[in-house]
Design an enzyme around this catalytic site. Sequence first.
Site, PDB file in Angstrom:
ATOM      1  N   LEU A   1      10.972 -20.381  -4.734  1.00 30.65           N
ATOM      2  CA  LEU A   1      10.007 -19.465  -4.122  1.00 30.65           C
ATOM      3  C   LEU A   1       8.656 -19.619  -4.798  1.00 30.65           C
ATOM      4  O   LEU A   1       8.556 -19.617  -6.017  1.00 30.65           O
ATOM      5  CB  LEU A   1      10.492 -18.015  -4.287  1.00 30.65           C
ATOM      6  CG  LEU A   1       9.560 -16.922  -3.766  1.00 30.65           C
ATOM      7  CD1 LEU A   1       9.492 -16.944  -2.242  1.00 30.65           C
ATOM      8  CD2 LEU A   1      10.022 -15.539  -4.244  1.00 30.65           C
ATOM      9  N   GLU A  43       1.876 -13.264  12.357  1.00 32.51           N
ATOM     10  CA  GLU A  43       2.475 -12.129  13.062  1.00 32.51           C
ATOM     11  C   GLU A  43       2.295 -10.910  12.160  1.00 32.51           C
ATOM     12  O   GLU A  43       2.539 -10.976  10.956  1.00 32.51           O
ATOM     13  CB  GLU A  43       3.965 -12.374  13.316  1.00 32.51           C
ATOM     14  CG  GLU A  43       4.239 -13.536  14.256  1.00 32.51           C
ATOM     15  CD  GLU A  43       3.759 -13.277  15.677  1.00 32.51           C
ATOM     16  OE1 GLU A  43       3.758 -12.108  16.105  1.00 32.51           O
ATOM     17  OE2 GLU A  43       3.369 -14.251  16.357  1.00 32.51           O
ATOM     18  N   HIS A  89       2.357   3.435  -9.116  1.00 32.73           N
ATOM     19  CA  HIS A  89       2.177   2.000  -9.371  1.00 32.73           C
ATOM     20  C   HIS A  89       3.381   1.438 -10.136  1.00 32.73           C
ATOM     21  O   HIS A  89       3.835   0.329  -9.863  1.00 32.73           O
ATOM     22  CB  HIS A  89       0.878   1.751 -10.135  1.00 32.73           C
ATOM     23  CG  HIS A  89      -0.349   2.157  -9.365  1.00 32.73           C
ATOM     24  ND1 HIS A  89      -0.530   1.830  -8.038  1.00 32.73           N
ATOM     25  CD2 HIS A  89      -1.453   2.872  -9.721  1.00 32.73           C
ATOM     26  CE1 HIS A  89      -1.694   2.332  -7.619  1.00 32.73           C
ATOM     27  NE2 HIS A  89      -2.260   2.969  -8.623  1.00 32.73           N
ATOM     28  N   ASP A 108       0.832  -1.206   0.000  1.00 33.69           N
ATOM     29  CA  ASP A 108       0.000   0.000   0.000  1.00 33.69           C
ATOM     30  C   ASP A 108       0.864   1.254   0.000  1.00 33.69           C
ATOM     31  O   ASP A 108       1.956   1.267   0.566  1.00 33.69           O
ATOM     32  CB  ASP A 108      -0.931  -0.025   1.228  1.00 33.69           C
ATOM     33  CG  ASP A 108      -2.087   0.948   1.094  1.00 33.69           C
ATOM     34  OD1 ASP A 108      -2.426   1.329  -0.051  1.00 33.69           O
ATOM     35  OD2 ASP A 108      -2.651   1.333   2.130  1.00 33.69           O
TER      36      ASP A 108
END
Length: 211
Positions: free
Chosen positions: A125, A172, A31, A14
């Site tokens: 990943l 978390e 962006h 954000d």
Amino acid sequence: MTQSTSFHVAVIMDGNGRWATRRGLPRAAGHRAGVEAVRRMVRAAPDLGITALTLYAFSSDNWSRPPAEVTALMRLFARYLHREVAELVAQSVRLSIIGRRDRLPAALVNAIVDADQATSGGTRLDLRIAVDYSARAAIRSGTLLPDVDLLIRTGGEQRLSDFLLWESAYAELWFTDTMWPDFTANELAGAVRDFRARDRRFGGLSTQAAV
Ligand code: IPE
Ligand code: IPE
Ligand code: MG
């Protein structure tokens, strides 16, 4: 502290718009700068022990933004997929896009399918990018991801905005005022360090307290 083999980090990216506005730039420039931050995260993640990275790029509620911004974002996503695939394959990253597809432009859907196929062999990943994603909708349809270990939100707000509500049951939480385009690998490393120092009890007692 026990360390499980999978380490799932989720990020609410954000602050792109505010980053741009503060510089007198159009929001779309924020962006575009945000895409650079995505590249930095993907490169840095495996060395930090992150095995799954889920990034919130466009929520189902973001359709309510001005059409010009929405169009710019959809184009940016398709361009990212086209340009990034080779690099992701080289880094052994497996990319999938989560969220609804039926409201996305056809060109973007094609790019998603291509990127999915091209990177399907990646093992270092699991990169997921959420586009037209709503956690409430995902819960209703039962399309759930692995549990989130660490949830990061940039841009100063401290809310979930309908992201991975189910999967974050014991995540978390880590919030920063840094706007997403300014987020660095260093700050990600700091968040991970902070996470590793936390005592996750999952309703039980900490290992030190169990006698
Ligand atoms: C996050 O940045 C990216 C998207 C939601 C597409 P924003 O566009 O929400 O940026 P701010 O919050 O207005 O600064
Ligand atoms: C959340 O950011 C969605 C993404 C980062 C893609 P928003 O900017 O849409 O969230 P709100 O409106 O501030 O809750
Ligand atoms: Mg925002």
